[in-house]
Enzyme design. Structure first.
Site, PDB file in Angstrom:
ATOM      1  N   HIS A  21     -16.797   0.632   0.874  1.00 25.79           N
ATOM      2  CA  HIS A  21     -16.829   1.543  -0.281  1.00 25.79           C
ATOM      3  C   HIS A  21     -18.260   1.773  -0.800  1.00 25.79           C
ATOM      4  CE1 HIS A  21     -12.618   1.007  -0.030  1.00 25.79           C
ATOM      5  NE2 HIS A  21     -12.487  -0.013  -0.846  1.00 25.79           N
ATOM      6  N   LEU A  59     -14.158   7.624  -0.755  1.00 23.00           N
ATOM      7  CA  LEU A  59     -14.612   8.973  -0.407  1.00 23.00           C
ATOM      8  C   LEU A  59     -13.699  10.052  -0.984  1.00 23.00           C
ATOM      9  CD1 LEU A  59     -15.823   8.460   3.256  1.00 23.00           C
ATOM     10  CD2 LEU A  59     -17.193   8.844   1.210  1.00 23.00           C
ATOM     11  N   LYS A 110     -15.466  -9.723  -8.312  1.00 18.17           N
ATOM     12  CA  LYS A 110     -14.112  -9.823  -8.875  1.00 18.17           C
ATOM     13  C   LYS A 110     -14.128 -10.822 -10.022  1.00 18.17           C
ATOM     14  CE  LYS A 110     -11.397  -8.231  -5.055  1.00 18.17           C
ATOM     15  NZ  LYS A 110     -10.455  -7.258  -5.602  1.00 18.17           N
ATOM     16  N   LYS A 132     -12.729   9.829  -4.219  1.00 17.49           N
ATOM     17  CA  LYS A 132     -12.887   9.816  -5.682  1.00 17.49           C
ATOM     18  C   LYS A 132     -13.725  11.034  -6.119  1.00 17.49           C
ATOM     19  CE  LYS A 132     -12.291   4.852  -6.265  1.00 17.49           C
ATOM     20  NZ  LYS A 132     -11.187   4.604  -7.192  1.00 17.49           N
ATOM     21  N   ASP A 161     -14.737  -6.549   1.919  1.00 15.06           N
ATOM     22  CA  ASP A 161     -13.685  -5.872   1.141  1.00 15.06           C
ATOM     23  C   ASP A 161     -14.227  -4.637   0.413  1.00 15.06           C
ATOM     24  OD1 ASP A 161     -10.937  -5.873   0.221  1.00 15.06           O
ATOM     25  OD2 ASP A 161     -11.682  -6.421  -1.765  1.00 15.06           O
ATOM     26  N   LYS A 214     -30.294   8.922 -19.238  1.00 17.73           N
ATOM     27  CA  LYS A 214     -30.873   8.312 -20.433  1.00 17.73           C
ATOM     28  C   LYS A 214     -32.308   8.825 -20.574  1.00 17.73           C
ATOM     29  CE  LYS A 214     -29.623   3.857 -20.866  1.00 17.73           C
ATOM     30  NZ  LYS A 214     -29.120   2.521 -20.440  1.00 17.73           N
ATOM     31  N   LEU A 233       0.840  -1.202   0.000  1.00 14.26           N
ATOM     32  CA  LEU A 233       0.000   0.000   0.000  1.00 14.26           C
ATOM     33  C   LEU A 233       0.876   1.253   0.000  1.00 14.26           C
ATOM     34  CD1 LEU A 233      -2.862   1.285   0.329  1.00 14.26           C
ATOM     35  CD2 LEU A 233      -2.433   1.284   2.779  1.00 14.26           C
TER      36      LEU A 233
END
Ligand SMILES: NC(=O)C1=CN([C@@H]2O[C@H](COP(=O)(O)OP(=O)(O)OC[C@H]3O[C@@H](n4cnc5c(N)ncnc54)[C@H](OP(=O)(O)O)[C@@H]3O)[C@@H](O)[C@H]2O)C=CC1
Ligand SMILES: O=C1O[C@H](COP(=O)(O)O)[C@@H](O)[C@H](O)[C@H]1O
Length: 507
Positions: free
Chosen positions: A265, A206, A351, A208, A260, A395, A41
């Site tokens: 997230h 948080l 994933k 992004k 995870d 849309k 990391l």
């Protein structure tokens, strides 16, 4: 990678920003200490983020010093070399100026000796800086099992000396526990050592750009009173990755996709999508609203959950043969309040799927009194694509250009790559480290928020751990289990068929 600007022009831009933000109280000698400096990391995210902050003038030589701390026997140059491997393309002069700010101290995570040495090194630098105030920022790029002992060591040996104004702040990385009890235990251990305002629980989502934009989008615009159960049928918050757990199977198998990705997230994104308007932008006001909406989530129904595990996951020698750990999950959350009663929030993450993306997809209800047969075209959908290629698009059904009165689906499109062509979108870690230096906790997880998040998922996680819910197999490179699409359809999502997006061009 940016470059080309001289250090002095970088400094000027930072100075003017500091003035705008009235950060004068946040000045003085700054020590950034990365614990776990030899790890993945730190190499891949923390040091590169620090470099980018340096490159943009937000942290500067003369004011900042960076200390790496870990057990490995490394020299200053050894650490610098590892870091520069992740900063390929950075201009040589700037990179070398940045690397000279870094020192390495080796020591264990549970003995006073190493931390005394660390404190001595930081203090020498502080004394030589001639600054009035000392700021110490500890970044724990470490496994959570060592948080309590490391925090105890920081508290005992490395706090900002009381003889000087300033502060000590600690950034901790997820996972914050494995369930409600373990998270609460960790919170109490850290809570005995640090005040809440000193602790920064990082959730990099948080940081992004489009996650931060959710608050602005919802509360700085007039057209979003549509944001409620009267108009919205269902909301999906989706994370997809097109690679598996490669090399991380041992870690991942103890956690699974819910711990995870979803419990942290996606749930943070959910909060920003579903919460009420905060009283102000003060971090406590925002976090109060997040806690409120989390506390309004009903218990998850097992029949509204689909779990999957991709074929080949157990080939990893660090994953047990009998593992039931989900690498894919789709979970429906239902919010018991006036705004959202009856609207399913489908949180889906996987994933080894067929694509990589993270997005929020808000699907509106069918048009009442449908004189244009809109149903055939598909529903309005408002999509906020967090990554890759940040975009927001709605849309909409429009008249198909031409002589006939025919309709088709098109889009109102805000693609960041088009609209903001010369703007570099910062990395999440860059922003969040800068927020910590500035003392802004808005984008960090508060203790009660964390507790409310674990309260939602703990019963489900215990059922999975006890083998009461099974993960169904899916093919790597697929959309995940078909049962997940069936669940989405069952709770109300209607897939649009026949919509084709034609990317805009500049011509
Ligand atoms: N500015 C931009 O960049 C814009 C880009 N576009 C692009 O146009 C394309 C079409 O856009 P859009 O319709 O929004 O997105 P997609 O076609 O990617 O997905 C539409 C929805 O259909 C679901 N879905 C896809 N396949 C199936 C399936 N087999 N069964 C059930 N559900 C399914 C998706 O679920 P899931 O999320 O699980 O995949 C998603 O909810 C995309 O590639 C999009 O990126 C469109 C507008 C603007
Ligand atoms: O926290 C995590 O996030 C990454 C995905 O992050 P992103 O910013 O690339 O979307 C994920 O791969 C990892 O498993 C998880 O621990």
């Amino acid at each position: 990678m940016s470059g080309g600007s001289s250090p002095s022009s970088r400094r000027n831009s930072s100075n003017s920003l500091s003035r705008d933000l009235d950060l004068s109280s946040e000045q003085g000698c700054l020590s950034i200490i990365v614990l776990g400096a030899s790890g993945d990391l730190a190499k891949k995210k923390t040091f590169p983020a620090l470099y980018h902050l340096f490159d943009q003038g937000f942290i500067q030589s003369g004011e900042v010093h960076i200390f790496g701390y870990a057990r490995s026997n490394l020299s200053d140059d050894g650490l610098r070399e590892r870091i520069s491997g992740y900063l390929k393309g950075a201009p040589e002069e700037e990179l070398s100026e940045f690397l000279q700010l870094i020192k390495y101290v080796s020591g264990s995570y549970d003995s006073g000796e190493g931390f005394e040495k660390l404190n001595k090194t930081i203090s020498e630098y502080e004394a030589s800086s001639k600054s009035e105030s000392y700021r110490r920022l500890f970044y724990l790029a470490l496994p959570p099992s060592v948080y309590p002992s490391v925090c105890k060591m920081i508290r005992t040996y490395c706090m900002n000396p009381s003889s000087h104004p300033g502060w000590t702040r600690v950034i901790v990385e997820k996972p914050f526990g494995k369930d409600l009890d373990s998270a609460e235990e960790l919170s109490s251990q850290l809570g005995e050592l640090f005040e809440e305002h000193q602790l920064y629980r990082i959730d990099h989502y948080l940081g992004k750009e489009l996650v931060q934009n959710l608050l602005v989008l919802r509360f700085a615009n007039r057209f979003l009173p549509l944001w409620n159960r009267d108009n919205i049928d269902n909301i999906q918050i989706v994370f997809r990755e097109d690679f598996g757990t490669e090399g991380r199977g041992g870690y991942f198998d103890q956690y699974g996709i819910i711990r995870d990705i979803i419990q942290n997230h996606l749930l943070q994104v959910f909060c920003l999508v579903a919460m009420e308007k905060p009283v102000s932008l003060k971090p406590e006001h925002i976090r109060d609203e997040k806690v409120k909406v989390l506390q309004s989530v009903n218990p998850i129904k097992p029949e509204e959950v689909v779990l999957g595990q991709y074929d080949g996951y157990k080939d990893d020698p660090t994953v047990p043969d009998e593992s039931n750990t989900p690498t894919f999950a789709s979970v429906v959350l239902r919010v018991h309040n006036e705004r959202w009663e009856g609207v399913p929030f489908i949180l889906k993450a996987g994933k080894a799927l067929n694509s990589r993306k993270a997005e929020v997809r808000v699907q509106f209800k069918d048009v009442p009194g449908d004189i244009f047969r809109c149903k055939k075209q598909g529903r309005n959908e408002f999509v906020i694509r967090l990554q890759p290629s940040e975009a927001m698009y709605m849309k909409v059904t429009v008249k198909k250009p031409g002589l006939e009165m025919a309709t088709e689906q098109s889009e109102l499109d805000l693609s960041y790559g088009m609209r903001y062509q010369n703007v570099k979108i910062p990395e999440a870690y860059e922003r969040l480290i800068l927020d910590t230096i500035r003392g802004d906790q808005q984008h960090f997880v508060r203790r009660d928020e964390l507790k409310a998040a674990w309260q939602i998922f703990t019963p489900l996680l215990h059922d999975i751990d006890d083998g009461k819910l099974k993960a169904v197999p899916y093919q790597p490179g697929s959309r995940g289990p078909k049962e997940a699409d069936e669940l989405s359809a069952r709770v109300g999502y209607v897939q649009t068929h026949g919509y084709v997006w034609i990317p805009p061009t500049l011509a």
